[in-house]
Motif scaffolding. Structure first.
Motif, short mmCIF file in Angstrom:
data_model
loop_
_atom_site.label_atom_id
_atom_site.label_comp_id
_atom_site.label_asym_id
_atom_site.label_seq_id
_atom_site.Cartn_x
_atom_site.Cartn_y
_atom_site.Cartn_z
N GLY A 37 -13.59 -5.25 1.13
CA GLY A 37 -13.35 -4.17 2.09
C GLY A 37 -14.66 -3.77 2.76
N THR A 97 0.83 -1.22 0.00
CA THR A 97 0.00 0.00 0.00
C THR A 97 0.86 1.27 0.00
OG1 THR A 97 -1.70 -1.18 1.25
CG2 THR A 97 -1.87 1.22 1.22
N ASP A 109 -5.42 8.45 -0.91
CA ASP A 109 -6.65 8.87 -1.60
C ASP A 109 -7.61 7.71 -1.86
OD1 ASP A 109 -5.69 11.45 -1.74
OD2 ASP A 109 -4.72 11.16 -3.68
N ASN A 110 -7.03 6.55 -2.15
CA ASN A 110 -7.88 5.39 -2.45
C ASN A 110 -8.74 5.02 -1.24
OD1 ASN A 110 -8.78 2.99 -3.88
ND2 ASN A 110 -7.46 1.86 -2.48
N ALA A 111 -8.11 4.90 -0.08
CA ALA A 111 -8.86 4.53 1.12
C ALA A 111 -9.85 5.64 1.51
CB ALA A 111 -7.90 4.22 2.27
N GLY A 153 -8.37 6.25 11.58
CA GLY A 153 -7.40 7.24 11.12
C GLY A 153 -6.86 6.77 9.78
N VAL A 154 -6.81 7.67 8.81
CA VAL A 154 -6.30 7.30 7.49
C VAL A 154 -5.30 8.36 7.04
CG1 VAL A 154 -8.39 8.28 6.40
CG2 VAL A 154 -6.92 6.78 5.06
N TYR A 163 -7.14 -4.11 5.62
CA TYR A 163 -6.26 -4.32 4.46
C TYR A 163 -6.74 -5.50 3.64
CZ TYR A 163 -2.93 -0.99 6.30
OH TYR A 163 -2.34 0.16 6.74
N ILE A 164 -6.93 -5.25 2.36
CA ILE A 164 -7.24 -6.32 1.40
C ILE A 164 -6.01 -6.49 0.50
CG2 ILE A 164 -8.74 -7.00 -0.53
CD1 ILE A 164 -10.25 -6.93 2.12
N GLN A 208 -8.62 -6.80 -4.19
CA GLN A 208 -9.29 -5.50 -4.04
C GLN A 208 -10.34 -5.31 -5.13
OE1 GLN A 208 -6.33 -2.38 -3.70
NE2 GLN A 208 -5.34 -3.41 -1.98
N GLY A 209 -11.35 -4.48 -4.81
CA GLY A 209 -12.39 -4.16 -5.79
C GLY A 209 -13.43 -5.26 -5.97
N LYS A 210 -13.49 -6.21 -5.04
CA LYS A 210 -14.47 -7.30 -5.13
C LYS A 210 -15.51 -7.22 -4.02
CE LYS A 210 -10.97 -10.59 -6.84
NZ LYS A 210 -11.36 -10.57 -8.24
N PHE A 265 -12.86 5.38 -0.60
CA PHE A 265 -13.64 4.21 -0.15
C PHE A 265 -14.45 4.55 1.11
CE2 PHE A 265 -13.23 0.57 2.90
CZ PHE A 265 -14.13 -0.31 2.31
N TYR A 266 -13.79 5.15 2.10
CA TYR A 266 -14.49 5.46 3.36
C TYR A 266 -15.63 6.45 3.13
CZ TYR A 266 -10.47 3.24 5.63
OH TYR A 266 -9.50 2.35 6.02
N LYS A 271 -17.29 6.86 0.39
CA LYS A 271 -18.35 6.15 -0.34
C LYS A 271 -19.27 5.39 0.60
CE LYS A 271 -20.54 4.23 -3.73
NZ LYS A 271 -20.29 3.10 -4.59
C1 LIG Z 1 -9.35 0.51 0.93
C2 LIG Z 1 -9.74 -0.96 0.79
C3 LIG Z 1 -9.85 -1.62 2.18
C4 LIG Z 1 -11.10 -1.07 0.07
O1 LIG Z 1 -11.43 -2.43 -0.06
P1 LIG Z 1 -11.93 -3.02 -1.46
O2 LIG Z 1 -12.26 -4.45 -1.22
O3 LIG Z 1 -10.92 -2.73 -2.52
O4 LIG Z 1 -13.25 -2.15 -1.73
P2 LIG Z 1 -14.70 -2.72 -2.08
O5 LIG Z 1 -14.59 -3.53 -3.33
O6 LIG Z 1 -15.29 -3.38 -0.89
O7 LIG Z 1 -15.49 -1.36 -2.39
C5 LIG Z 1 -16.73 -1.07 -1.75
C6 LIG Z 1 -17.37 0.11 -2.45
O8 LIG Z 1 -16.52 1.25 -2.35
C7 LIG Z 1 -16.23 1.74 -3.65
N1 LIG Z 1 -14.86 2.20 -3.66
C8 LIG Z 1 -13.74 1.46 -3.48
N2 LIG Z 1 -12.64 2.26 -3.57
C9 LIG Z 1 -13.11 3.51 -3.84
C10 LIG Z 1 -12.47 4.76 -4.06
N3 LIG Z 1 -11.16 4.89 -4.03
N4 LIG Z 1 -13.25 5.85 -4.29
C11 LIG Z 1 -14.61 5.73 -4.33
N5 LIG Z 1 -15.27 4.56 -4.13
C12 LIG Z 1 -14.52 3.47 -3.90
C13 LIG Z 1 -16.44 0.56 -4.58
O9 LIG Z 1 -16.71 0.99 -5.89
C14 LIG Z 1 -17.60 -0.12 -3.94
O10 LIG Z 1 -18.80 0.54 -4.29
P3 LIG Z 1 -20.21 -0.25 -4.49
O11 LIG Z 1 -20.56 -0.82 -3.12
O12 LIG Z 1 -21.15 0.79 -4.96
O13 LIG Z 1 -19.92 -1.33 -5.50
C15 LIG Z 1 -8.71 -1.76 -0.07
O14 LIG Z 1 -8.62 -1.15 -1.33
C16 LIG Z 1 -7.33 -1.83 0.54
O15 LIG Z 1 -7.06 -2.72 1.34
N6 LIG Z 1 -6.44 -0.90 0.17
C17 LIG Z 1 -5.05 -0.94 0.61
C18 LIG Z 1 -4.91 -0.84 2.12
C19 LIG Z 1 -5.44 0.45 2.69
O16 LIG Z 1 -5.24 1.54 2.16
N7 LIG Z 1 -6.11 0.28 3.83
C20 LIG Z 1 -6.63 1.39 4.59
C21 LIG Z 1 -5.61 1.90 5.51
S1 LIG Z 1 -6.30 3.21 6.49
#
Ligand SMILES: CC(C)(COP(=O)(O)OP(=O)(O)OC[C@H]1O[C@@H](n2cnc3c(N)ncnc32)[C@H](O)[C@@H]1OP(=O)(O)O)[C@@H](O)C(=O)NCCC(=O)NCCS
Length: 172
Positions: A108, A27, A136-138, A130-131, A97-98, A103-105, A141-142, A144
């Motif tokens: 998370g 990551t 930006d990716n996480a 805390g992130v 962490y995935i 990831q993307g399945k 996700f949060y 969303k």
């Molecule tokens: C961040 C993380 C945990 C997300 O898990 P993931 O399995 O890849 O995400 P998911 O497939 O469960 O996504 C869930 C939803 O969020 C959305 N999403 C995922 N990443 C996104 C992003 N960067 N921006 C906007 N939406 C996002 C997906 O499109 C999905 O939407 P849906 O429910 O409408 O289909 C994973 O990418 C990861 O482990 N990253 C590296 C480690 C990390 O950064 N951990 C956090 C440390 S604080």
């Protein structure tokens, strides 16, 4: 596809250490110097420290499996194990962490749901985390899935001070 969770015990120490190091390194390797990365990995994921965390009654770790393969993990904290004093009504997601190829399945999101389940069962009012401000990716996700920024704190990555954004999601 099948998805399963399992709560980690002390017997999972080495596997947890391997997954923790792999996912953290993957990551953050591109945005941090090898030296700072090495220092952090040794400090955060050495066996003594992880063993202590696994033995803390206020912390829980879970692996998530995708088609029987270990796809990632979750660490949650309550009460005094939280890395900020957020009080007894909060649950912290300290690590989520995935592994890259899983990831993307939707996994998370399933780990977030797992954390919410644990929090609700313990009558918590919110979950927080805390992130790193540059993750930006996480952060995407949060946002969303309903987290909003409620603060910030600093931490050390090796010798470098970095800022974590604090994000919170209320529980109904
Ligand atoms: C961040 C993380 C945990 C997300 O898990 P993931 O399995 O890849 O995400 P998911 O497939 O469960 O996504 C869930 C939803 O969020 C959305 N999403 C995922 N990443 C996104 C992003 N960067 N921006 C906007 N939406 C996002 C997906 O499109 C999905 O939407 P849906 O429910 O409408 O289909 C994973 O990418 C990861 O482990 N990253 C590296 C480690 C990390 O950064 N951990 C956090 C440390 S604080």
């Amino acid at each position: 596809m099948t998805v399963k969770f399992s709560k980690c015990s002390i017997g999972d120490l080495i596997k947890l250490q391997e997954v923790s190091i792999e996912t953290f390194h993957d990551t953050f390797k591109d945005q941090n110097s090898p030296e700072n990365m090495r220092t952090y990995l040794e400090k955060a994921f050495n066996t003594i420290r992880l063993k202590k965390e696994l033995s803390n009654p206020n912390s829980e770790f879970y692996f998530i499996y995708y088609n029987e393969e270990t796809a990632g993990y979750l660490k949650v904290n309550v009460n005094a194990a939280q890395s900020e004093q957020m009080g007894d009504e909060s649950l912290e997601i300290e690590r989520i962490y995935i592994r890259n190829k899983y990831q993307g399945k939707g996994l998370g999101k399933l780990l977030i749901n797992k954390a919410m389940e644990i929090a609700v069962a313990q009558n918590k009012k919110n979950i927080w985390l805390g992130v790193w401000e540059k993750n930006d990716n996480a952060i995407g996700f949060y946002k969303k899935i309903g987290f909003i920024q409620t603060g910030a704190h600093s931490f050390y990555m090796g010798v470098e001070e970095q800022i974590d954004i604090i994000m919170t999601k209320p529980l109904k």
